[in-house]
Design an enzyme around this catalytic site. Sequence first.
Site, PDB file in Angstrom:
ATOM      1  N   GLU A   1      10.643  55.529   1.991  1.00  0.00           N
ATOM      2  CA  GLU A   1      10.714  54.075   2.118  1.00  0.00           C
ATOM      3  C   GLU A   1       9.945  53.351   1.022  1.00  0.00           C
ATOM      4  O   GLU A   1      10.041  52.131   0.908  1.00  0.00           O
ATOM      5  CB  GLU A   1      10.167  53.654   3.489  1.00  0.00           C
ATOM      6  CG  GLU A   1      10.968  54.162   4.668  1.00  0.00           C
ATOM      7  CD  GLU A   1      10.390  53.702   5.997  1.00  0.00           C
ATOM      8  OE1 GLU A   1      11.015  52.861   6.653  1.00  0.00           O
ATOM      9  OE2 GLU A   1       9.299  54.196   6.366  1.00  0.00           O
TER      10      GLU A   1
ATOM     11  N   TYR B   1      11.300  23.242   7.207  1.00  0.00           N
ATOM     12  CA  TYR B   1      11.635  24.634   7.494  1.00  0.00           C
ATOM     13  C   TYR B   1      12.191  25.369   6.283  1.00  0.00           C
ATOM     14  O   TYR B   1      12.215  26.591   6.260  1.00  0.00           O
ATOM     15  CB  TYR B   1      12.577  24.748   8.705  1.00  0.00           C
ATOM     16  CG  TYR B   1      13.752  23.804   8.738  1.00  0.00           C
ATOM     17  CD1 TYR B   1      14.903  24.043   8.012  1.00  0.00           C
ATOM     18  CD2 TYR B   1      13.703  22.674   9.549  1.00  0.00           C
ATOM     19  CE1 TYR B   1      15.977  23.183   8.070  1.00  0.00           C
ATOM     20  CE2 TYR B   1      14.787  21.809   9.620  1.00  0.00           C
ATOM     21  CZ  TYR B   1      15.927  22.055   8.871  1.00  0.00           C
ATOM     22  OH  TYR B   1      16.989  21.201   8.927  1.00  0.00           O
TER      23      TYR B   1
ATOM     24  N   GLU C   1       4.182  45.729  12.109  1.00  0.00           N
ATOM     25  CA  GLU C   1       3.127  44.945  12.746  1.00  0.00           C
ATOM     26  C   GLU C   1       2.325  44.176  11.698  1.00  0.00           C
ATOM     27  O   GLU C   1       1.996  42.998  11.882  1.00  0.00           O
ATOM     28  CB  GLU C   1       2.199  45.853  13.553  1.00  0.00           C
ATOM     29  CG  GLU C   1       2.825  46.445  14.798  1.00  0.00           C
ATOM     30  CD  GLU C   1       3.567  47.741  14.553  1.00  0.00           C
ATOM     31  OE1 GLU C   1       3.847  48.451  15.522  1.00  0.00           O
ATOM     32  OE2 GLU C   1       3.858  48.053  13.366  1.00  0.00           O
TER      33      GLU C   1
ATOM     34  N   LYS D   1      13.681  45.535  12.072  1.00  0.00           N
ATOM     35  CA  LYS D   1      13.864  46.551  11.035  1.00  0.00           C
ATOM     36  C   LYS D   1      15.133  47.343  11.344  1.00  0.00           C
ATOM     37  O   LYS D   1      15.088  48.441  11.904  1.00  0.00           O
ATOM     38  CB  LYS D   1      12.639  47.473  10.986  1.00  0.00           C
ATOM     39  CG  LYS D   1      12.617  48.428   9.805  1.00  0.00           C
ATOM     40  CD  LYS D   1      11.317  49.227   9.787  1.00  0.00           C
ATOM     41  CE  LYS D   1      11.265  50.169   8.589  1.00  0.00           C
ATOM     42  NZ  LYS D   1       9.997  50.948   8.538  1.00  0.00           N
TER      43      LYS D   1
END
Length: 430
Positions: free
Chosen positions: A33, A65, A85, A110
């Site tokens: 990754e 936004y 996290e 993910k």
Amino acid sequence: MTRRTRQLSGKPADCITLRGIHASGVHGVLEAEHHQPQNFVVDISLWFDSRAAARVDDLALTIDYAAVTDKILSVVRGKSVALIERLAQRIAMKVLEDERIDAVEVTVHKPQAPLKVEFGDVSIEIYRTREDFEKETARLAVALTVRPEKPRAAVLALGANLGDPVKTLREVVSALQSAPEFDEVAVSPLARTRPVLASGQAPQPDYYNAVVRLVSRLSASELLDLAHHFEQVHHRERPSHWAARTLDVDVIAVEGVESSDPRLTLPHPHAASRAFVLVPWAKLDATAKLGGELVTELATKAEDRDGIVNLWPDWLEVAPDTERANPWGESVEAPDSATSENSVEEGTETSVLGTPRRASETLDGNYGLPSWQAALGTGGEHRVVDDVTGEIFLERSSSSSGNGGESVKSESTEQVTKPGWRRVRKHEAS
């Protein structure tokens, strides 16, 4: 926390929600990754007081936004992390920089998680408040801004592939060697390396990379400021992740400092798998460690090791032959720590970054920022350094060139200006 709960607590209950923001980034635990971007999807809810904006219908009084989306994209496309996290935490802290936002709820999906079973989604949902933001920023600031009682080692990685990369890296090294804050400046061989690109990214010129080991009393944040200063001087631009650059200066490690601050993560989250950092560093110092493992061993395992095209040990004195490739491939070997010229002598102790240090070494002086800026050629003829005795000055050396520096000429036709500043006591100043 639900809207009803917020209302009962007396906190702002108005909420803007954005869902399905897609961005690609390099994040994950597995080695595979670390080399290829993958897709992430972010949902976010922002709690704030919208009554003023509702009364006058003014965008300036509410949360833009589009700006929030830009912040989310900058985090996902920015510095890599191992866990979603941590990615969610970074997004929350970035968005909470706007003081009008009282709380955020962030969900990071993910969809390409490396699972061996069919799955619908993997995600993390977090809720952070203004109080969380203030505690986080206060806690991290101490670790990064405190200065050590004694000089300690730090490692910087230099890279460039636009303009005249070799000249640029020489100028950075010359400036570091002239700055009075550094008791030691050790420089690795110069590596020519193939660029690491995202899938579909346009080709780039090869990079030139080097590693510099410094010994100083500067804080980690001061080293980061110095890195950014060099990049700004050499007109670094950041149009996209992994874009070509005139100069890249990364703080790889600072002895005794660990940080998860997104502004400066220490040690650098991907240094342990990057051959363009590890191979020059291993050639510079066979005793250095990163994350508890010898850099020499990490260098032999790096997947991009075959991307090392050339290594020039004497690049600061002799112009490298950049036209002739000398592929290292399988012949790139980590130095033997038993025979390396950087081997530790008997009677010394070694820091985690491999810097030999005598047990009897004592602190000598107290030299601090911004005096390194003077060493780069700014300021007046004399500048007082941060010295409690009031006796230490920086003095510009005399030079016929008029630029306050010494032109060092190598076998190439280029001249590298070495800033001409020296550290003197008051009675020695001319």
